[in-house]
Motif scaffolding. Sequence first.
Motif, short mmCIF file in Angstrom:
data_model
loop_
_atom_site.label_atom_id
_atom_site.label_comp_id
_atom_site.label_asym_id
_atom_site.label_seq_id
_atom_site.Cartn_x
_atom_site.Cartn_y
_atom_site.Cartn_z
N GLY A 114 0.82 -1.21 0.00
CA GLY A 114 0.00 0.00 0.00
C GLY A 114 0.85 1.26 0.00
N GLU A 115 0.45 2.25 0.78
CA GLU A 115 1.05 3.58 0.73
C GLU A 115 2.57 3.54 0.96
OE1 GLU A 115 -1.18 5.49 -0.82
OE2 GLU A 115 0.33 7.05 -0.56
N ALA A 116 3.03 2.67 1.87
CA ALA A 116 4.47 2.63 2.15
C ALA A 116 5.27 2.20 0.92
CB ALA A 116 4.75 1.68 3.32
N SER A 117 4.63 1.50 0.01
CA SER A 117 5.35 1.02 -1.18
C SER A 117 5.44 2.08 -2.27
CB SER A 117 4.64 -0.22 -1.77
OG SER A 117 4.74 -1.29 -0.87
N VAL A 118 4.75 3.21 -2.07
CA VAL A 118 4.77 4.22 -3.12
C VAL A 118 5.30 5.56 -2.60
CG1 VAL A 118 2.91 3.14 -4.41
CG2 VAL A 118 2.36 4.88 -2.72
N THR A 119 5.81 5.56 -1.38
CA THR A 119 6.31 6.82 -0.84
C THR A 119 7.79 6.72 -0.52
OG1 THR A 119 5.50 6.10 1.30
CG2 THR A 119 4.17 7.72 0.14
N ASP A 120 8.42 7.89 -0.59
CA ASP A 120 9.85 8.00 -0.30
C ASP A 120 10.01 9.10 0.74
OD1 ASP A 120 12.52 8.51 -0.23
OD2 ASP A 120 12.69 9.15 -2.32
N PRO A 121 10.36 8.75 1.96
CA PRO A 121 10.47 9.79 3.01
C PRO A 121 11.52 10.84 2.66
CG PRO A 121 11.37 7.70 3.78
CD PRO A 121 10.67 7.43 2.48
N ASP A 122 12.48 10.48 1.82
CA ASP A 122 13.54 11.41 1.46
C ASP A 122 13.28 12.10 0.12
OD1 ASP A 122 15.07 11.09 3.70
OD2 ASP A 122 16.45 9.63 2.82
N GLN A 123 12.04 12.12 -0.32
CA GLN A 123 11.77 12.65 -1.66
C GLN A 123 12.16 14.12 -1.79
OE1 GLN A 123 7.99 11.84 -3.97
NE2 GLN A 123 7.64 13.98 -3.38
N ASP A 124 11.82 14.93 -0.79
CA ASP A 124 12.05 16.38 -0.92
C ASP A 124 13.19 16.89 -0.06
OD1 ASP A 124 9.84 16.69 -2.72
OD2 ASP A 124 8.54 16.33 -0.99
N GLY A 125 13.77 16.01 0.74
CA GLY A 125 14.87 16.42 1.60
C GLY A 125 15.15 15.30 2.59
N LEU A 126 16.29 15.39 3.28
CA LEU A 126 16.66 14.31 4.19
C LEU A 126 15.70 14.29 5.38
CD1 LEU A 126 20.55 14.63 4.11
CD2 LEU A 126 19.17 12.78 3.16
N ALA A 127 15.00 13.18 5.56
CA ALA A 127 14.06 13.03 6.66
C ALA A 127 14.79 12.54 7.90
CB ALA A 127 12.96 12.06 6.27
N ALA A 128 14.18 12.72 9.05
CA ALA A 128 14.80 12.28 10.30
C ALA A 128 14.33 10.87 10.64
CB ALA A 128 14.45 13.24 11.43
N GLY A 129 15.22 10.10 11.26
CA GLY A 129 14.81 8.82 11.83
C GLY A 129 14.61 7.69 10.85
N VAL A 130 15.10 7.83 9.63
CA VAL A 130 14.89 6.76 8.66
C VAL A 130 16.15 5.91 8.46
CG1 VAL A 130 13.10 8.04 7.44
CG2 VAL A 130 15.46 8.20 6.64
N GLU A 131 17.28 6.38 9.01
CA GLU A 131 18.53 5.65 8.79
C GLU A 131 18.70 4.56 9.84
OE1 GLU A 131 21.57 8.05 7.10
OE2 GLU A 131 23.10 7.16 8.39
N ASP A 132 19.28 3.46 9.41
CA ASP A 132 19.52 2.33 10.31
C ASP A 132 20.75 2.63 11.15
OD1 ASP A 132 19.96 -0.05 11.55
OD2 ASP A 132 19.74 -1.29 9.76
N PRO A 133 20.59 2.82 12.47
CA PRO A 133 21.77 3.14 13.28
C PRO A 133 22.82 2.04 13.24
CG PRO A 133 19.79 2.85 14.66
CD PRO A 133 19.34 2.72 13.25
N ALA A 134 22.36 0.81 12.98
CA ALA A 134 23.33 -0.29 12.93
C ALA A 134 24.08 -0.30 11.60
CB ALA A 134 22.61 -1.62 13.13
#
Lengths: 822, 193
Positions: free
Chosen positions: A332-352
Amino acid sequence: MSAVHEPLLASRRDVLKSAFAGAATAALATPVGDASAADPFAGATVAFDKANQSRLPPWAFTQPLVVPRILRPRAIGQFPDIDGQPVFLPDDPVPVGRTFHGIAREWSETPAAWEAYGCNPTLTGAAAWEDRQKCFRQIPRLDGIAAHFAIDPQQDSIKYLGTGSMPNWNAFPIKCYRIPMVEALLPLRPDAAFPARVFTYGGTAPGPMLRMRIGQPVVVRFDNRLDTETSVHFHGGHNPSHADGFPVFYVLPGKQRDYFWPNIVPLERVPEPGPQGPYAPALTEAQSTVWYHDHAMDITAFNASKGLSGMMQVFSDWELHLLRTGVLPSVGEASVTDPDQDGLAAGVEDPARPGYYLREPGKEPFFNPFDIPLVLQDKIIDRNTGQIVYDPEAHNGYLGDTFFANGVAWPVARVGDRKYRLRILDGANARVYRLRILSEADFIRSQQAGLSADELAAAARPFLQIGKDSWMWSQALERTSVVLAMANRADLIVDFGGMVRDVPPEAGPQVFYLVNTMPQFDGRGPKGKLDDGGDPRVLPLPFDVPGRPLVELDRPIALVKFVVERETAEFKRAHPDASIVAGKRLMENRRRIPDADVVAVREFVFERGKGAWQINGRFYDPTIANAAPQIASTGQRDGRDCAEEWVLRNGGGGWWHPIHIHLESHQLVSYEKDFPADDRIGPVDAVPVRPPIAPVDVTADIPNTELVANHDTTILGPNTTARIRMRFRTWPGPFVFHCHNLEHEDMRMMFNFEVVPDPAQDPNVAPAARSHGNAVTLGGRDPAAPAGPVGELPWEQPPVPPTPVREAGEFLIDPRGPRPPR
Amino acid sequence: MPPPLAGSIPTSRLLDRLPDLALLNHRGETVRLVGDLLAGRAVVITAMYTTCRGSCPVTSQRLADVRGALWPIFGRRLSILSFTLEPEVDTPEKLRDYAAAYGADARAENLPDWQFLTGSPTAIERMRRGLGLFDLDPAVDRDPARHAAVLLCGNPDHDRWSLLPSGLRAGLLVEGIRRIAGFTFEQRYGIRA
């Protein structure tokens, strides 16, 4: 050891009793000189064990399938935020466009050929980018629009009816990635004593996956920390010459190159000018499944076998619409969205794993656990040292007996009982695959007793194919097998739910195998018999067509094990199964290139000659242009852009040559096969048959959906001729086409074509201006002339012998306006 | 040049798999394939036989053409090795006469070393198979007249190898040889790192 493996091991003796046994033992015992005692490759672990390549080691299918992680951009911004800015700080101070090898000139300058689109070639930098947003037109924007398609019965495809739109060029801000090429220690076989030294993009093989969107430009800085020169090819893309992986446009050891991939769809002149004028974006050119791999001169095969390849995915709004509406597998929606589309989003990077996304919905762009990329490769692994053994003398092509999917040997994948999308790449140097899916019972039967081709066809589980190479097809076709030549991609929908529908749930997880049934024992190509030479009639056509007999391995080679587990009803409610069925219309059909547009026909014969591989009797020479097609928008006929027809002819000898043409997709016009000529190829006679005896046009055997689709690699089987058409759009400069059997490519079965704005312009009059990419590079450092003009290294070789028009001067090569001040 | 990874991992280079065969050169000296000819050196290797009327004279002349251009790049670190496909016929004396035609019979001051090699048929066969200079088609392989007109150039230490058709024009050959076989950045690419 699981139950399935014991019969496999017990069947060793059966293998020798099989129909192939005579040939097998004969081949193994064939003495060449006293090679049996002397051949250093005879050691079991450093040689390709062709007789036993179907045998599985006891640990097969114990290692889980790894899906490549998605790389995160380091910076996102508009042109002024990126150009000349040190966006890769703190670890890399070099500003964008100022690396040793520079960036494509089109980053800041506008080629004169774009005047046809309405661009102003005198503009540079940010002003040029604003200009291009207008002249590269608008493409449909389908966010939140559910029903703006209609079936066009005449075209047998879908038409877009929506009104929302976005710019083709730079609809979204520029994403900047950085990928170091480094040597890494990776264990490739659990029974090997040591991990292998692997050439990697970013520390993994295959490299990290990039997910990009049409309309979102990308700059990828490749930083070479290997002891080899490299050149990165975006396979199946439409990109500037500087960023396409031309063989001598290197990334030298210790140096960097900024690859600029604009992710636009090319413009095409439309028969009837619409609201956007005479040009409109050719939406059917939007890529989907693409990949990147090394393309360095002479050593591509070595570099690729050592690990330099990776998958990429490009999302167009058409494809996002199919995902959003549940036609294709998605969450669904998660498969068609990019949190970083317009700029670097917070909290999406894997800390590991710094630099990579968290693999979670809403965090990873276009998150989709039901979309599995599979890179299929075969390698020889020396079990004593753990190292990849590359035979630098594999004239015919390098084959291996350890089969990898995504860099894991014989992996197991756990999937749910639903439809999955498998995007499969043949990333091997020289192996052609015929893929089928067998149930566990059928697979065990095949390993114990062998299955005939008819039995295999009956046992094979059907699946849908929705695309080939970079592009999706106009509709889904049902298949029971798919042929993948080197570099080909197949976009498949596999309904694991349908496969277990008749099995009671209490029977527990069900097992299926992705298998390779293509008999191939040397790099020359598929063969019916184990001995060299063999029967070239194994496969009359390199396509899967009904009604033509096939020769298949009676004991297929298993590649991936799928364990299908039942999903809970609650999970199924939250994530409904995809709705796609056979025959489902997916995309608009591509328009055929009409005869009237063809302004040139060129013939290329691919054959062995003078101890290596040649096209039209010539070896590859990076300093000359073997063809100079005119850029489509500058040469028009009857109000349409010009096009070319190329005749690709297999020169004989029984070899298979997958022909890959850079820059552009091609349409298949016809495919001919000289069946009687196959009889002339014995085990020792590789003499080409000329003239053809009785060529048969087999074009009608190829399903129309596949025929009219876009291709970037078309395989030439023995004694075949393909006619293809293409337009050369957008990007001037040198590009290559070549055989994608990487050994053939390295041994010079490659030609240059230089796209020029004017047919009177002969690129060969000024080789010094274009060699090493001087004419296509912006920025870059020339240590010999630090104060001089920008550009790459001067070509060190004596120029091509002068031609009569040489007096025309060095200026003819460069069709562009003045360079901007830096 | 990036530093190599931890030395505890064994290598599986072509050099590691080759036997250290004893061969005879055209000066009558016994040389070891690995110890004397390959280890620590850049090499250009080709097959020939003295009575060849096909590609060998062309290949040998091409090597003679590029030899001078390779000297300032490699100095003494590059060897050109031409080994015979007819060791029963081609004695060191015959090879010396053949070498003289290309100015390679004696050591030269300002030219890379060029050795013509023979040996026992077994040793030559093992070397040929080990370096992979054979044809997969046994009928072609048995016939010296049909051997491939290719140069195997490489750097055994770095395990970088390439087969270059000897029919390439001289400029491309020199560029290919230096890039594949070079030890240093400057040797390979003609510029300082």
